[in-house]
Write a protein that holds these residues in place. Structure first.
Motif, PDB file in Angstrom:
ATOM      1  N   LEU A  56       0.814  -1.216   0.000  1.00 22.05           N
ATOM      2  CA  LEU A  56       0.000   0.000   0.000  1.00 22.05           C
ATOM      3  C   LEU A  56       0.848   1.266   0.000  1.00 22.05           C
ATOM      4  O   LEU A  56       0.434   2.295  -0.520  1.00 22.05           O
ATOM      5  CB  LEU A  56      -0.933   0.004   1.213  1.00 22.05           C
ATOM      6  N   LEU A  57       2.032   1.201   0.586  1.00 19.45           N
ATOM      7  CA  LEU A  57       2.852   2.410   0.689  1.00 19.45           C
ATOM      8  C   LEU A  57       4.104   2.333  -0.175  1.00 19.45           C
ATOM      9  O   LEU A  57       5.141   2.904   0.142  1.00 19.45           O
ATOM     10  CB  LEU A  57       3.196   2.677   2.159  1.00 19.45           C
ATOM     11  N   ASP A  58       4.005   1.592  -1.302  1.00 23.21           N
ATOM     12  CA  ASP A  58       5.121   1.488  -2.246  1.00 23.21           C
ATOM     13  C   ASP A  58       4.891   2.373  -3.462  1.00 23.21           C
ATOM     14  O   ASP A  58       3.772   2.467  -3.963  1.00 23.21           O
ATOM     15  CB  ASP A  58       5.273   0.038  -2.755  1.00 23.21           C
ATOM     16  N   PHE A  59       5.974   2.981  -3.938  1.00 26.61           N
ATOM     17  CA  PHE A  59       5.932   3.639  -5.239  1.00 26.61           C
ATOM     18  C   PHE A  59       6.042   2.578  -6.333  1.00 26.61           C
ATOM     19  O   PHE A  59       6.611   1.502  -6.108  1.00 26.61           O
ATOM     20  CB  PHE A  59       7.126   4.590  -5.394  1.00 26.61           C
ATOM     21  N   ARG A  60       5.565   2.889  -7.524  1.00 25.82           N
ATOM     22  CA  ARG A  60       5.858   2.041  -8.666  1.00 25.82           C
ATOM     23  C   ARG A  60       7.311   2.287  -9.055  1.00 25.82           C
ATOM     24  O   ARG A  60       7.971   3.176  -8.520  1.00 25.82           O
ATOM     25  CB  ARG A  60       4.932   2.387  -9.852  1.00 25.82           C
ATOM     26  N   ASN A  61       7.790   1.537 -10.044  1.00 24.24           N
ATOM     27  CA  ASN A  61       9.163   1.711 -10.485  1.00 24.24           C
ATOM     28  C   ASN A  61       9.359   3.139 -11.009  1.00 24.24           C
ATOM     29  O   ASN A  61       8.590   3.617 -11.816  1.00 24.24           O
ATOM     30  CB  ASN A  61       9.471   0.690 -11.580  1.00 24.24           C
ATOM     31  N   LEU A  62      10.407   3.797 -10.513  1.00 20.99           N
ATOM     32  CA  LEU A  62      10.674   5.185 -10.906  1.00 20.99           C
ATOM     33  C   LEU A  62      11.983   5.249 -11.681  1.00 20.99           C
ATOM     34  O   LEU A  62      13.026   4.820 -11.186  1.00 20.99           O
ATOM     35  CB  LEU A  62      10.765   6.065  -9.654  1.00 20.99           C
ATOM     36  N   VAL A  63      11.898   5.748 -12.925  1.00 19.85           N
ATOM     37  CA  VAL A  63      13.096   5.901 -13.747  1.00 19.85           C
ATOM     38  C   VAL A  63      13.245   7.374 -14.103  1.00 19.85           C
ATOM     39  O   VAL A  63      12.323   7.989 -14.647  1.00 19.85           O
ATOM     40  CB  VAL A  63      12.996   5.054 -15.041  1.00 19.85           C
ATOM     41  N   ILE A  64      14.396   7.943 -13.777  1.00 21.29           N
ATOM     42  CA  ILE A  64      14.646   9.365 -14.058  1.00 21.29           C
ATOM     43  C   ILE A  64      15.763   9.466 -15.090  1.00 21.29           C
ATOM     44  O   ILE A  64      16.871   8.976 -14.852  1.00 21.29           O
ATOM     45  CB  ILE A  64      15.062  10.119 -12.776  1.00 21.29           C
ATOM     46  N   LYS A  65      15.444  10.091 -16.235  1.00 21.68           N
ATOM     47  CA  LYS A  65      16.461  10.274 -17.271  1.00 21.68           C
ATOM     48  C   LYS A  65      16.711  11.765 -17.455  1.00 21.68           C
ATOM     49  O   LYS A  65      15.846  12.472 -17.988  1.00 21.68           O
ATOM     50  CB  LYS A  65      15.968   9.679 -18.610  1.00 21.68           C
ATOM     51  N   PRO A  66      17.846  12.271 -17.003  1.00 25.26           N
ATOM     52  CA  PRO A  66      18.097  13.705 -17.176  1.00 25.26           C
ATOM     53  C   PRO A  66      18.697  14.009 -18.543  1.00 25.26           C
ATOM     54  O   PRO A  66      19.125  13.100 -19.258  1.00 25.26           O
ATOM     55  CB  PRO A  66      19.097  14.012 -16.063  1.00 25.26           C
ATOM     56  N   ASN A  67      18.720  15.301 -18.901  1.00 22.86           N
ATOM     57  CA  ASN A  67      19.366  15.780 -20.130  1.00 22.86           C
ATOM     58  C   ASN A  67      18.887  15.054 -21.380  1.00 22.86           C
ATOM     59  O   ASN A  67      19.683  14.504 -22.141  1.00 22.86           O
ATOM     60  CB  ASN A  67      20.896  15.638 -20.010  1.00 22.86           C
ATOM     61  N   VAL A  68      17.607  15.044 -21.604  1.00 21.52           N
ATOM     62  CA  VAL A  68      17.083  14.365 -22.780  1.00 21.52           C
ATOM     63  C   VAL A  68      16.860  15.323 -23.953  1.00 21.52           C
ATOM     64  O   VAL A  68      16.595  14.894 -25.064  1.00 21.52           O
ATOM     65  CB  VAL A  68      15.753  13.629 -22.457  1.00 21.52           C
ATOM     66  N   LEU A  69      16.950  16.634 -23.696  1.00 18.39           N
ATOM     67  CA  LEU A  69      16.753  17.627 -24.752  1.00 18.39           C
ATOM     68  C   LEU A  69      17.941  18.593 -24.783  1.00 18.39           C
ATOM     69  O   LEU A  69      18.379  19.066 -23.739  1.00 18.39           O
ATOM     70  CB  LEU A  69      15.463  18.424 -24.499  1.00 18.39           C
ATOM     71  N   GLU A  70      18.443  18.890 -25.994  1.00 15.60           N
ATOM     72  CA  GLU A  70      19.647  19.725 -26.103  1.00 15.60           C
ATOM     73  C   GLU A  70      19.346  21.223 -26.106  1.00 15.60           C
ATOM     74  O   GLU A  70      20.168  22.028 -25.720  1.00 15.60           O
ATOM     75  CB  GLU A  70      20.443  19.379 -27.370  1.00 15.60           C
ATOM     76  N   ASN A  71      18.182  21.608 -26.613  1.00 16.69           N
ATOM     77  CA  ASN A  71      17.909  23.041 -26.746  1.00 16.69           C
ATOM     78  C   ASN A  71      17.396  23.695 -25.465  1.00 16.69           C
ATOM     79  O   ASN A  71      17.212  24.899 -25.409  1.00 16.69           O
ATOM     80  CB  ASN A  71      16.909  23.289 -27.880  1.00 16.69           C
ATOM     81  N   THR A  72      17.147  22.891 -24.472  1.00 17.07           N
ATOM     82  CA  THR A  72      16.699  23.447 -23.197  1.00 17.07           C
ATOM     83  C   THR A  72      17.914  23.799 -22.342  1.00 17.07           C
ATOM     84  O   THR A  72      19.034  23.386 -22.636  1.00 17.07           O
ATOM     85  CB  THR A  72      15.860  22.423 -22.409  1.00 17.07           C
ATOM     86  N   GLU A  73      17.659  24.520 -21.249  1.00 15.49           N
ATOM     87  CA  GLU A  73      18.723  24.758 -20.269  1.00 15.49           C
ATOM     88  C   GLU A  73      18.810  23.572 -19.295  1.00 15.49           C
ATOM     89  O   GLU A  73      19.815  23.361 -18.636  1.00 15.49           O
ATOM     90  CB  GLU A  73      18.452  26.056 -19.513  1.00 15.49           C
ATOM     91  N   GLY A  74      17.728  22.838 -19.203  1.00  7.94           N
ATOM     92  CA  GLY A  74      17.714  21.640 -18.370  1.00  7.94           C
ATOM     93  C   GLY A  74      16.506  20.799 -18.747  1.00  7.94           C
ATOM     94  O   GLY A  74      15.483  21.341 -19.164  1.00  7.94           O
TER      95      GLY A  74
END
Lengths: 251, 281
Positions: free
Chosen positions: B48-66
């Motif tokens: 009941l108190l678990d998150f689902r699988n969390l995947v974080i991918k940074p820097n996926v776009l070049e024209n942004t600042e972040g």
């Protein structure tokens, strides 16, 4: 939030700027059934807040595809008049803040109105902030609740709302505009007083776990005063009507 | 075609309308979710108190600042951060601005329609904004450049796939993108976007936790079915020490005791998510 640079001293000698103690409400008056065309209405003054709430319905829900054959739908519009704040003329019409407040207000009333009593219909709640002095969403909900009751809409309870904020280390009840602008935290809440359930909860700033609990307790305690003002407003309408009836019969 | 649409086609016109309007399969599904919740079980077998699988991918776009893309179970949110030189707000002349916006793109779910932002999208952006702002994550004073000039930080949240709990996925995406934001060079009153200088200064990390309530069962990170069937939900954002923002949604109610319990759980979840964010550095 305004700049902290010119922040005034909000608590002097253990009292707030307007002389209140930490747990004191501002003066609150409500008058029910103030508009002719609306099915129910209320005018509220809470501190320097001036709020008009009106209810139309239950009436046929439009557009038709929005109709729910099992229950009524609630529509809510919270809006601040462009002349409601000190300073510049505001923008006319709902902004993003108003749309969010309308949404959470609607959700609170969906809980308390007995929706299945009015299948296929809609109930419209209009909240107009004529003058704002902090805590307008709480004022709007408290007024709208009376307007709904005066419209004769079936409800489980007469709900109310109030805000608890934090100035320095102190939790304070019912922030006014200056306190709201410069305080560290604000937590608006709506309650159904009978079962003490939380129907609306928003918060920003910093509250420890213990402070969240204490703030909710303050909100519940304040309900005793607020609920009484709401009920008195409704009672006044009917006692006035009853007195009028008597006079008519006597003549 | 959904199977309930197929079933509906076989029915006489009047009943067909009923099934379509009531969403018969949704009702069956809802009952199932609720029945499971009553036993403390979830459709995907999570606690009941678990998150689902969390995947974080940074820097996926070049024209942004972040930028960052976050997958929380089947929910996917893309966040792009852009910086722009503007004049500071009148009431905060010594600070930059933070602007959070979100779009429930029509490609993210069959029920998301083209058109002006709906209250749901506005609420999502404002709740994410409130957590980041209240926790003073972005050092707004640090965005001041010179008189009448400061950086405005635009955080745009693009919901690419909706599978429940947009609040936590979006908040995590915003945090991740901000952690990887580089401030462009500033010269003669203008930003030179091709030359990035320092990393954006962040003073804290905020973690968002959203709970759904079905009857008397409280669960973290609701899936789409759990979210739709839930009576109410609450989002609690914290910085590891104190609660920074809260927002209750939907028409159900909480007891004050339940809110206290969830605040406790929320603070306990800080380490798990902040560690995942930190690992992307």
């Amino acid at each position: 939030m305004a700049s902290k640079a010119n922040k005034p001293e909000l608590i002097v000698n253990g009292k707030r700027l307007d002389g209140r103690d930490f747990g004191d409400l501002r003066s609150l008056t409500i008058e029910a059934s103030v508009l002719r065309n609306a099915d129910g209405s209320a005018y509220l003054e809470w501190g320097n807040n001036k709020v008009l709430a009106a209810v139309f319905g239950p009436r046929e829900a439009t557009p038709k595809h929005m109709q729910d054959p099992a229950k009524a739908i609630v529509k809510c519009r919270y809006a601040m008049a462009p002349f409601s704040s000190i300073g510049e003329h505001g923008r006319t019409g709902p902004n993003r803040r108003a749309m969010e407040i309308s949404k959470v207000t609607q959700e609170a009333f969906e809980n308390t109105i007995m929706l299945t009593d009015f299948p296929g219909s809609e109930i419209d709640i209009f909240i107009e902030i004529l003058q704002s002095d902090g805590g307008t969403r709480a004022a709007g909900i408290t007024a709208a609740s009376v307007a709904l009751a005066s419209a004769g809409i079936h409800m489980k309870d007469l709900i109310y709302a109030v805000s608890v904020g934090k100035i320095g280390e102190h939790l304070v009840l019912d922030l006014n505009m200056i306190e709201d602008n410069y305080s560290d935290s604000d937590m608006p809440m709506a309650f159904s007083p009978k079962d003490e359930k939380v129907l609306l909860l928003q918060m920003d700033g910093d509250f420890s776990k213990e402070e969240v609990a204490r703030a909710m307790r303050m909100g519940l305690d304040a309900g005793k005063v607020i609920s009484k003002v709401q009920k008195d407003a409704l009672l006044a309408v009917y006692s006035k009507a009853a007195a009028g009836q008597k006079q008519e019969n006597g003549a | 075609m959904h199977c309930w649409q197929f079933i509906a086609r076989q029915l006489p016109a009047r009943n067909r309308k009923m099934v379509l309007e009531m969403g018969a399969i949704d009702i069956v599904k809802g009952h199932y979710i609720r029945e499971l919740a009553g036993k403390g079980v979830r459709e995907d077998g999570r606690g009941l108190l678990d998150f689902r699988n969390l995947v974080i991918k940074p820097n996926v776009l070049e024209n942004t600042e972040g930028s960052a893309q976050v997958d929380l179970g089947g929910t996917r949110v893309l966040c792009g951060v852009k910086l722009q030189v503007e004049s500071p707000m009148d009431d905060t002349p010594d600070q930059g601005n933070l602007i959070v916006n979100s779009e429930l793109l029509p490609l993210a779910h069959a029920d998301f329609e083209v058109g002006p932002p709906r209250p749901e999208a506005i609420e999502l952006a404002r709740v994410v904004d409130r957590g980041i702002r209240a926790a003073n994550c972005v050092n707004l004073t640090g965005l001041f450049i010179e008189a009448e000039k400061a950086w405005s930080v635009f955080v745009d949240l693009y919901v690419l796939n909706y599978d429940g709990n947009l609040f936590d996925a979006s908040s995590t995406a915003a945090m991740a993108a901000l952690m990887h934001t580089k401030v462009p060079k500033y010269e003669n009153g203008k930003a030179i976007y091709s030359e990035k200088k320092n990393a954006l200064k962040l003073d804290s990390t905020v973690v968002s936790t959203t709970f759904a309530k079905l009857d008397n069962t409280l669960m973290l990170d609701p899936s789409i079915n759990e979210e739709i069937e839930s009576d109410t939900r609450v989002t609690i954002a914290n910085d590891g020490k104190v609660v920074r923002a809260m927002q209750k949604g939907k028409s159900g109610s909480f007891s004050t005791q339940e809110i206290e319990t969830l605040v406790d759980v929320s603070l306990g979840k800080y380490g798990e998510i902040s560690k995942k964010l930190e690992h992307t550095r």
